[in-house]
Enzyme design. Sequence first.
Site, PDB file in Angstrom:
ATOM      1  N   ARG A 242     -13.031  29.096  75.669  1.00 13.28           N
ATOM      2  CA  ARG A 242     -12.907  30.142  76.683  1.00 13.28           C
ATOM      3  C   ARG A 242     -14.234  30.900  76.721  1.00 13.28           C
ATOM      4  O   ARG A 242     -14.894  31.091  75.695  1.00 13.28           O
ATOM      5  CB  ARG A 242     -11.771  31.112  76.338  1.00 13.28           C
ATOM      6  CG  ARG A 242     -10.386  30.573  76.646  1.00 13.28           C
ATOM      7  CD  ARG A 242     -10.146  30.371  78.147  1.00 13.28           C
ATOM      8  NE  ARG A 242      -8.816  29.875  78.483  1.00 13.28           N
ATOM      9  CZ  ARG A 242      -8.523  28.602  78.750  1.00 13.28           C
ATOM     10  NH1 ARG A 242      -9.458  27.666  78.708  1.00 13.28           N
ATOM     11  NH2 ARG A 242      -7.284  28.268  79.075  1.00 13.28           N
ATOM     12  N   GLU A 271     -15.406  33.954  84.767  1.00 11.85           N
ATOM     13  CA  GLU A 271     -15.489  32.832  85.713  1.00 11.85           C
ATOM     14  C   GLU A 271     -14.487  33.010  86.857  1.00 11.85           C
ATOM     15  O   GLU A 271     -13.452  33.621  86.653  1.00 11.85           O
ATOM     16  CB  GLU A 271     -15.263  31.493  84.973  1.00 11.85           C
ATOM     17  CG  GLU A 271     -13.875  31.327  84.409  1.00 11.85           C
ATOM     18  CD  GLU A 271     -13.701  30.023  83.621  1.00 11.85           C
ATOM     19  OE1 GLU A 271     -14.445  29.771  82.662  1.00 11.85           O
ATOM     20  OE2 GLU A 271     -12.768  29.285  83.973  1.00 11.85           O
ATOM     21  N   HIS A 289     -15.527  24.418  84.498  1.00  7.93           N
ATOM     22  CA  HIS A 289     -14.229  24.351  83.793  1.00  7.93           C
ATOM     23  C   HIS A 289     -13.502  23.020  84.078  1.00  7.93           C
ATOM     24  O   HIS A 289     -12.401  23.006  84.630  1.00  7.93           O
ATOM     25  CB  HIS A 289     -13.347  25.546  84.178  1.00  7.93           C
ATOM     26  CG  HIS A 289     -12.301  25.870  83.143  1.00  7.93           C
ATOM     27  ND1 HIS A 289     -11.859  27.140  82.888  1.00  7.93           N
ATOM     28  CD2 HIS A 289     -11.590  25.074  82.293  1.00  7.93           C
ATOM     29  CE1 HIS A 289     -10.935  27.122  81.936  1.00  7.93           C
ATOM     30  NE2 HIS A 289     -10.757  25.865  81.562  1.00  7.93           N
TER      31      HIS A 289
HETATM   32  C1  DGY Z   1      -6.398  24.681  79.517  1.00  8.83           C
HETATM   33  O1  DGY Z   1      -5.491  23.870  79.626  1.00  8.83           O
HETATM   34  O2  DGY Z   1      -6.360  25.618  78.742  1.00  8.83           O
HETATM   35  C2  DGY Z   1      -7.572  24.488  80.413  1.00  8.83           C
HETATM   36  O3  DGY Z   1      -8.664  25.197  79.963  1.00  8.83           O
HETATM   37  C3  DGY Z   1      -7.207  24.930  81.798  1.00  8.83           C
HETATM   38  O4  DGY Z   1      -6.674  26.186  81.702  1.00  8.83           O
END
Ligand code: DGY
Length: 323
Positions: A242, A271, A289
């Site tokens: 994250r 983001e 992402h």
């Molecule tokens: C997750 O599954 O945590 C990915 O980062 C998408 O949110």
Amino acid sequence: MNRPKVIVTRRWPQPVEARLKELFDVRLNTDDKPMTMDELQECLRTADAVLPTVTDPFNAEVLSAEPLRAKILGNFGVGYNHIDIQAAEARGLTVTNTPDVLTECTADLAMLLLLMTARRGGEGERHVRNGQWTGWRPTHMLGTKVTGKTLGLIGMGRIARAMAKKARHGFDMKILFTDPCPPPAELLRNLGAEPCGSVEEVLQRADFISLHCPGSQENYHLINRERLAMMKPGAFLINTARGDVVDNQALIAALKYRTVAGAGLDVFEGEPRLNPGFLELENVVLLPHLGSATAETRLAMGERVIENLKAFFAGQTPRDKVV
Ligand code: DGY
């Protein structure tokens, strides 16, 4: 019998949307526009199940919606730091996530970022596309060798272990890690993974650091200016966890002054906006992402949410119950 009313907050792969329609009274988000806080509250007031994802901030304020009809948040994703779990629990909501099915693809993407940063993949592509390439030469765009180097993992959960396997068996890398709840000894033996006593020790010893801890208040800016300064000269940082696990401003400074050689980032603080400082740097690879973004995985994530919902509405405990 009335079918449960289900609201999906974003577009999902077509086959899983079709399956949801067969099973439930579904409202889809065909425009795929992120919902506002008011819209999220309206979902909680009008549906039995809301199916959010990482772009939906189910914070305490949103979760205070009255009158509350929803009984379950079936999250599409493994990470749930966008949901205030305590507030959800206090409101009697069940929360589920989608572990396992995205492990391999997210680990693949972490390896992709590792290789791209070490071998200057992003920079090389820009160079070719910009028409700057004048031909092969012995000193052109030298990167850093990956095979045989040391990978340091912060967090040793499913995705970190999958990455360790690829790095160990594919690239002959030595694996270090730190995790407050380490995996069983036999698993570590198979990976040839060595536990370290602290985040600092991993930072000081590894050539590549890859972050695999959850986004949380405790991990907010875990990788800050002081810790970035502990990294080995010439070392690289990879983040597929994250964005706010890393102090982005401090990382930009470290990359600019090369105290960190390079970074591969799939996630960012705040983001999809990102600190414009990143855009001025050549030694960072930036992805939007994409960790779990393969057709196979996104399908499997949707199916996993459906499995959780079916269990919940059948009065069973969903397999992936968080609270
Ligand atoms: C997750 O599954 O945590 C990915 O980062 C998408 O949110």
